[in-house]
Design an enzyme around this catalytic site. Structure first.
Site, PDB file in Angstrom:
ATOM      1  N   ASP A   1       5.935   4.756   4.687  1.00  0.00           N
ATOM      2  CA  ASP A   1       6.925   3.826   5.253  1.00  0.00           C
ATOM      3  C   ASP A   1       7.002   2.521   4.465  1.00  0.00           C
ATOM      4  OD1 ASP A   1       4.301   3.517   6.251  1.00  0.00           O
ATOM      5  OD2 ASP A   1       4.975   2.332   7.950  1.00  0.00           O
ATOM      6  N   HIS A   2       6.101   2.347   3.502  1.00  0.00           N
ATOM      7  CA  HIS A   2       6.107   1.106   2.714  1.00  0.00           C
ATOM      8  C   HIS A   2       6.635   1.299   1.301  1.00  0.00           C
ATOM      9  CE1 HIS A   2       3.961  -1.517   5.593  1.00  0.00           C
ATOM     10  NE2 HIS A   2       3.693  -0.325   6.102  1.00  0.00           N
TER      11      HIS A   2
ATOM     12  N   HIS B   1       1.221   3.993   1.979  1.00  0.00           N
ATOM     13  CA  HIS B   1       1.724   4.790   3.102  1.00  0.00           C
ATOM     14  C   HIS B   1       3.246   4.856   2.953  1.00  0.00           C
ATOM     15  CE1 HIS B   1      -2.078   4.073   5.732  1.00  0.00           C
ATOM     16  NE2 HIS B   1      -2.168   5.179   5.018  1.00  0.00           N
TER      17      HIS B   1
ATOM     18  N   HIS C   1       0.847  -1.192   0.000  1.00  0.00           N
ATOM     19  CA  HIS C   1       0.000   0.000   0.000  1.00  0.00           C
ATOM     20  C   HIS C   1       0.877   1.234   0.000  1.00  0.00           C
ATOM     21  CE1 HIS C   1       0.976  -0.435   4.239  1.00  0.00           C
ATOM     22  NE2 HIS C   1       0.414   0.718   4.540  1.00  0.00           N
TER      23      HIS C   1
HETATM   24 ZN    ZN Z   1       0.021   1.691   6.535  1.00  0.00          ZN
END
Ligand code: ZN
Length: 263
Positions: A24-25, A22, A20
């Site tokens: 941090d990914h 976000h 996904h």
């Molecule tokens: Zn997330």
């Protein structure tokens, strides 16, 4: 940077799975793509991700006037239920939706069924290569008269276990995940919070360690890995303790750790 710390050669990476969008990914992804370009990568890189990422990557490449020296194969994920997204001679990858406020996917990686193993103790010197291949496929070898020449059970050992791994990055507790990850050898499930923060977990579309363990138990997985701990837990041991009350085969993960799965 983490890959280079772990001595993972970038050239060996053929496929990247992004759950996904976000930050941090995936915020590190453009750096990785650019480094591969600077290293004169030639072979194709396939990225599976929510569709919006393609525009972001194209804009980043355009703004830096980068024309990649290797093919970037972007495959958007936007589906319901379980879907096979990749198959090669070693494994299949399937993806399935998670519940995280924005479009988010888990991944299920399964090794293909393996060949039967020739029992070397039983191997006659005059067995032909073609006959060995037949046994490895799990079939009896028939003689010219149609009778069994070499019986499968006599000359082989059963195939080794085909391992399976399910990765559930960020998600609220959602029992719809259970059939997708049922009976896997290893399940990674996020565990952002401890029990006392269960309300906050639901509010922020994350899970508690106990909820991760509940999914593991209900799905009858063999082993559970926890991760994605909130920064409030300097030491995530309490998360492990809570999870183990529900599912004993639970383990914490740490950046850079290697976990081996027996065949
Ligand atoms: Zn997330």
């Amino acid at each position: 940077m983490q890959l280079s710390k772990q001595n993972i050669r970038l050239g060996r990476i053929k496929t990247i799975l992004i759950s996904h969008l976000h930050g941090d990914h995936y915020f590190g992804l453009i750096g990785l793509i650019s480094t591969m370009h600077l290293f004169h990568r030639k072979h194709k890189l396939t990225i599976f991700a929510p569709p919006e990422l393609e525009k972001i990557l194209n804009l980043q490449l355009k703004a830096s006037e980068t024309s990649l020296c290797y093919p970037l194969n972007f495959i958007p994920l936007s589906h319901h239920g379980l879907k096979e997204i990749h198959r090669d001679d070693q494994c299949t990858i399937q993806s399935f939706p998670l519940e995280h406020g924005i479009k988010c996917f888990g991944f299920l990686i399964k090794e293909n069924p393996k060949l039967w193993r020739i029992n070397k103790k039983m191997l006659p010197d005059n067995m032909l290569i073609q006959e060995i291949i037949t046994l490895k496929k799990g079939e009896n070898v028939l003689g010219e008269d149609g009778n069994i020449k070499y019986a499968l059970e006599e000359f082989t050992l059963p195939p080794r276990n085909s391992r399976s791994y399910a990765y559930c990055s960020d998600t609220r507790y959602n029992e719809e995940i259970i059939p997708y990850v049922a009976s896997v050898d290893l399940l990674y499930h996020e565990a952002t919070f401890a029990d006392e923060m269960e309300d906050r977990a639901a509010l922020t579309h994350h899970s508690t360690a106990t909820q991760a363990a509940t999914i593991a138990k209900k799905a009858s997985v063999k082993k559970l890995l926890l991760g994605h701990y909130s920064t409030r837990y300097k030491d995530p041991t309490p998360l492990l303790e809570e999870a183990r009350k529900k599912f004993k085969e639970t383990y914490l993960t740490y950046e850079g750790e290697t976990i081996m799965l027996n065949e």
